[in-house]
Scaffold this motif. Structure first.
Motif, PDB file in Angstrom:
ATOM      1  N   LEU A 150      10.423   2.696   1.742  1.00  0.00           N
ATOM      2  CA  LEU A 150       9.908   2.652   0.361  1.00  0.00           C
ATOM      3  C   LEU A 150       8.383   2.522   0.322  1.00  0.00           C
ATOM      4  N   SER A 151       7.805   2.092   1.415  1.00  0.00           N
ATOM      5  CA  SER A 151       6.379   1.794   1.467  1.00  0.00           C
ATOM      6  C   SER A 151       5.466   2.959   1.066  1.00  0.00           C
ATOM      7  N   PRO A 152       5.698   4.189   1.523  1.00  0.00           N
ATOM      8  CA  PRO A 152       4.812   5.277   1.082  1.00  0.00           C
ATOM      9  C   PRO A 152       4.831   5.496  -0.439  1.00  0.00           C
ATOM     10  N   LEU A 153       5.999   5.358  -1.057  1.00  0.00           N
ATOM     11  CA  LEU A 153       6.073   5.476  -2.517  1.00  0.00           C
ATOM     12  C   LEU A 153       5.325   4.323  -3.179  1.00  0.00           C
ATOM     13  N   THR A 154       5.528   3.126  -2.684  1.00  0.00           N
ATOM     14  CA  THR A 154       4.825   1.959  -3.210  1.00  0.00           C
ATOM     15  C   THR A 154       3.313   2.153  -3.078  1.00  0.00           C
ATOM     16  N   TRP A 213       1.706   4.979  -2.848  1.00  0.00           N
ATOM     17  CA  TRP A 213       1.277   6.050  -3.741  1.00  0.00           C
ATOM     18  C   TRP A 213       1.034   5.491  -5.147  1.00  0.00           C
ATOM     19  N   ILE A 214       1.952   4.654  -5.615  1.00  0.00           N
ATOM     20  CA  ILE A 214       1.798   4.045  -6.946  1.00  0.00           C
ATOM     21  C   ILE A 214       0.539   3.182  -6.985  1.00  0.00           C
ATOM     22  N   ILE A 215       0.310   2.427  -5.919  1.00  0.00           N
ATOM     23  CA  ILE A 215      -0.891   1.592  -5.856  1.00  0.00           C
ATOM     24  C   ILE A 215      -2.148   2.464  -5.864  1.00  0.00           C
ATOM     25  N   SER A 216      -2.163   3.495  -5.025  1.00  0.00           N
ATOM     26  CA  SER A 216      -3.361   4.319  -4.836  1.00  0.00           C
ATOM     27  C   SER A 216      -3.700   5.205  -6.017  1.00  0.00           C
ATOM     28  N   TYR A 217      -2.688   5.708  -6.699  1.00  0.00           N
ATOM     29  CA  TYR A 217      -2.936   6.702  -7.751  1.00  0.00           C
ATOM     30  C   TYR A 217      -2.669   6.215  -9.170  1.00  0.00           C
ATOM     31  N   VAL A 218      -1.943   5.103  -9.320  1.00  0.00           N
ATOM     32  CA  VAL A 218      -1.618   4.609 -10.655  1.00  0.00           C
ATOM     33  C   VAL A 218      -2.284   3.257 -10.912  1.00  0.00           C
ATOM     34  N   ILE A 219      -2.028   2.291 -10.055  1.00  0.00           N
ATOM     35  CA  ILE A 219      -2.525   0.932 -10.288  1.00  0.00           C
ATOM     36  C   ILE A 219      -4.030   0.832 -10.055  1.00  0.00           C
ATOM     37  N   SER A 220      -4.507   1.355  -8.940  1.00  0.00           N
ATOM     38  CA  SER A 220      -5.909   1.149  -8.583  1.00  0.00           C
ATOM     39  C   SER A 220      -6.537   2.386  -7.937  1.00  0.00           C
ATOM     40  N   PRO A 221      -6.675   3.476  -8.703  1.00  0.00           N
ATOM     41  CA  PRO A 221      -7.270   4.690  -8.120  1.00  0.00           C
ATOM     42  C   PRO A 221      -8.737   4.511  -7.725  1.00  0.00           C
ATOM     43  N   GLU A 222      -9.380   3.491  -8.230  1.00  0.00           N
ATOM     44  CA  GLU A 222     -10.793   3.262  -7.892  1.00  0.00           C
ATOM     45  C   GLU A 222     -10.965   2.489  -6.587  1.00  0.00           C
ATOM     46  N   TYR A 223      -9.884   1.974  -6.017  1.00  0.00           N
ATOM     47  CA  TYR A 223     -10.004   1.160  -4.799  1.00  0.00           C
ATOM     48  C   TYR A 223     -10.639   1.937  -3.648  1.00  0.00           C
ATOM     49  N   PHE A 224     -10.104   3.099  -3.299  1.00  0.00           N
ATOM     50  CA  PHE A 224     -10.642   3.837  -2.155  1.00  0.00           C
ATOM     51  C   PHE A 224     -12.112   4.193  -2.341  1.00  0.00           C
ATOM     52  N   PRO A 225     -12.528   4.765  -3.482  1.00  0.00           N
ATOM     53  CA  PRO A 225     -13.968   5.035  -3.647  1.00  0.00           C
ATOM     54  C   PRO A 225     -14.828   3.769  -3.530  1.00  0.00           C
ATOM     55  N   ASN A 226     -14.348   2.663  -4.100  1.00  0.00           N
ATOM     56  CA  ASN A 226     -15.108   1.411  -4.042  1.00  0.00           C
ATOM     57  C   ASN A 226     -15.222   0.863  -2.624  1.00  0.00           C
ATOM     58  N   VAL A 227     -14.117   0.854  -1.903  1.00  0.00           N
ATOM     59  CA  VAL A 227     -14.140   0.287  -0.553  1.00  0.00           C
ATOM     60  C   VAL A 227     -14.891   1.213   0.408  1.00  0.00           C
ATOM     61  N   TYR A 248      -5.129   7.538   1.180  1.00  0.00           N
ATOM     62  CA  TYR A 248      -3.686   7.336   0.978  1.00  0.00           C
ATOM     63  C   TYR A 248      -2.855   7.620   2.233  1.00  0.00           C
ATOM     64  N   PRO A 249      -3.009   8.772   2.908  1.00  0.00           N
ATOM     65  CA  PRO A 249      -2.145   9.014   4.080  1.00  0.00           C
ATOM     66  C   PRO A 249      -2.252   7.921   5.147  1.00  0.00           C
ATOM     67  N   ASN A 250      -3.475   7.457   5.386  1.00  0.00           N
ATOM     68  CA  ASN A 250      -3.685   6.407   6.379  1.00  0.00           C
ATOM     69  C   ASN A 250      -3.022   5.100   5.938  1.00  0.00           C
ATOM     70  N   TYR A 251      -3.214   4.720   4.686  1.00  0.00           N
ATOM     71  CA  TYR A 251      -2.618   3.488   4.170  1.00  0.00           C
ATOM     72  C   TYR A 251      -1.094   3.591   4.113  1.00  0.00           C
ATOM     73  N   ALA A 252      -0.566   4.777   3.795  1.00  0.00           N
ATOM     74  CA  ALA A 252       0.891   4.956   3.750  1.00  0.00           C
ATOM     75  C   ALA A 252       1.487   4.745   5.143  1.00  0.00           C
ATOM     76  N   LYS A 253       0.839   5.311   6.172  1.00  0.00           N
ATOM     77  CA  LYS A 253       1.321   5.125   7.556  1.00  0.00           C
ATOM     78  C   LYS A 253       1.197   3.667   7.989  1.00  0.00           C
ATOM     79  N   GLN A 254       0.034   3.082   7.749  1.00  0.00           N
ATOM     80  CA  GLN A 254      -0.190   1.689   8.137  1.00  0.00           C
ATOM     81  C   GLN A 254       0.780   0.749   7.420  1.00  0.00           C
ATOM     82  N   GLY A 255       1.020   1.025   6.148  1.00  0.00           N
ATOM     83  CA  GLY A 255       1.924   0.182   5.369  1.00  0.00           C
ATOM     84  C   GLY A 255       3.350   0.237   5.883  1.00  0.00           C
ATOM     85  N   ALA A 256       3.810   1.429   6.204  1.00  0.00           N
ATOM     86  CA  ALA A 256       5.182   1.586   6.703  1.00  0.00           C
ATOM     87  C   ALA A 256       5.339   0.917   8.068  1.00  0.00           C
TER      88      ALA A 256
END
Length: 162
Positions: free
Chosen positions: A88-92, A94-108, A130-138
Motif C-alpha cells: 500500500l505504501s506507493p499509493l500512500t 502518491w497521495i502524500i506527494s501529489y495531494v497532501i503536500s505537493p510543495e514538499y519536494f520543491p521545498n526540500v 516520488y519514485p525514490n520515496y515510493a521505493k524507500q517507503g515500501a
C-alpha cells in the motif's frame, strides 16, 4: 481471505494514520517554513507506527488465536501485515506527494542545496522525488515492520505455547 482480515484491516488503518501524520507535518510547517526540522521530527512517526503494529498483533492474538499465540504465529502475522503495508505504501506516498503536500519536494530540494547537503539542484532532485520515496517507503515499511514484529512478539507471545 478471512485468515488475513485482521492484517488487511490494520494495514489500511496504518496507511490512514500515515496520511494523517503527513497532514499534521504539513500543517505544522515541516514541509515548508520549518523544513530544516523535518529530517529530525519526522522520525517521531516511529511511535504511532510501533503502537499500530503492537495493537494489530494483540488483536490477532485475542480474536484469531483466542488469546494464545506463539512467537512464530505472531511473527508470520506481522510479516504479512508488513508486506500489505509495503504494498500500500506507493499509493500512500502518491497521495502524500501529489495531494497532501505537493510543495514538499520543491521545498526540500531548494533547501538541501542552500545548506550544502547537495551540490546541485539536479543532485537533490535525484534524491527527492516520488519514485525514490515510493521505493524507500515500501522497503522501509517491510524492514521496520518485520523488526518491530520480531521485538514486539517477545512480549506479546503466550509463554505457555513456547
Amino acid at each position: 481471505m478471512k485468515k488475513l482480515k485482521i492484517e488487511i484491516k490494520w494495514a489500511i488503518l496504518f496507511s490512514i494514520m500515515t496520511l494523517l501524520w503527513m497532514v499534521l507535518e504539513k500543517l505544522s510547517g515541516l514541509h515548508s517554513t520549518y523544513i530544516d526540522y523535518h529530517f529530525y521530527l519526522t522520525n517521531l512517526f516511529a511511535i504511532p507506527a510501533i503502537v499500530f503494529m503492537v495493537l494489530a498483533l494483540q488483536e490477532k492474538k485475542k480474536v484469531y488465536y483466542g488469546g494464545q499465540m506463539s512467537y512464530k504465529q505472531g511473527l508470520i502475522s506481522g510479516i504479512i501485515l508488513s508486506v500489505i503495508i509495503a504494498l500500500l505504501s506507493p499509493l500512500t506516498q502518491w497521495i502524500i506527494s501529489y495531494v497532501i503536500s505537493p510543495e514538499y519536494f520543491p521545498n526540500v530540494i531548494k533547501r538541501s542545496v542552500e545548506i550544502g547537503y547537495f551540490k546541485s539542484i539536479a543532485e537533490a532532485e535525484a534524491n527527492f522525488n516520488y519514485p525514490n520515496y515510493a521505493k524507500q517507503g515500501a522497503i522501509g515499511a517491510l524492514i521496520m515492520g518485520i523488526v518491530t514484529t520480531a521485538i514486539a512478539m517477545i512480549f506479546i507471545r503466550s509463554k505457555k505455547l513456547e
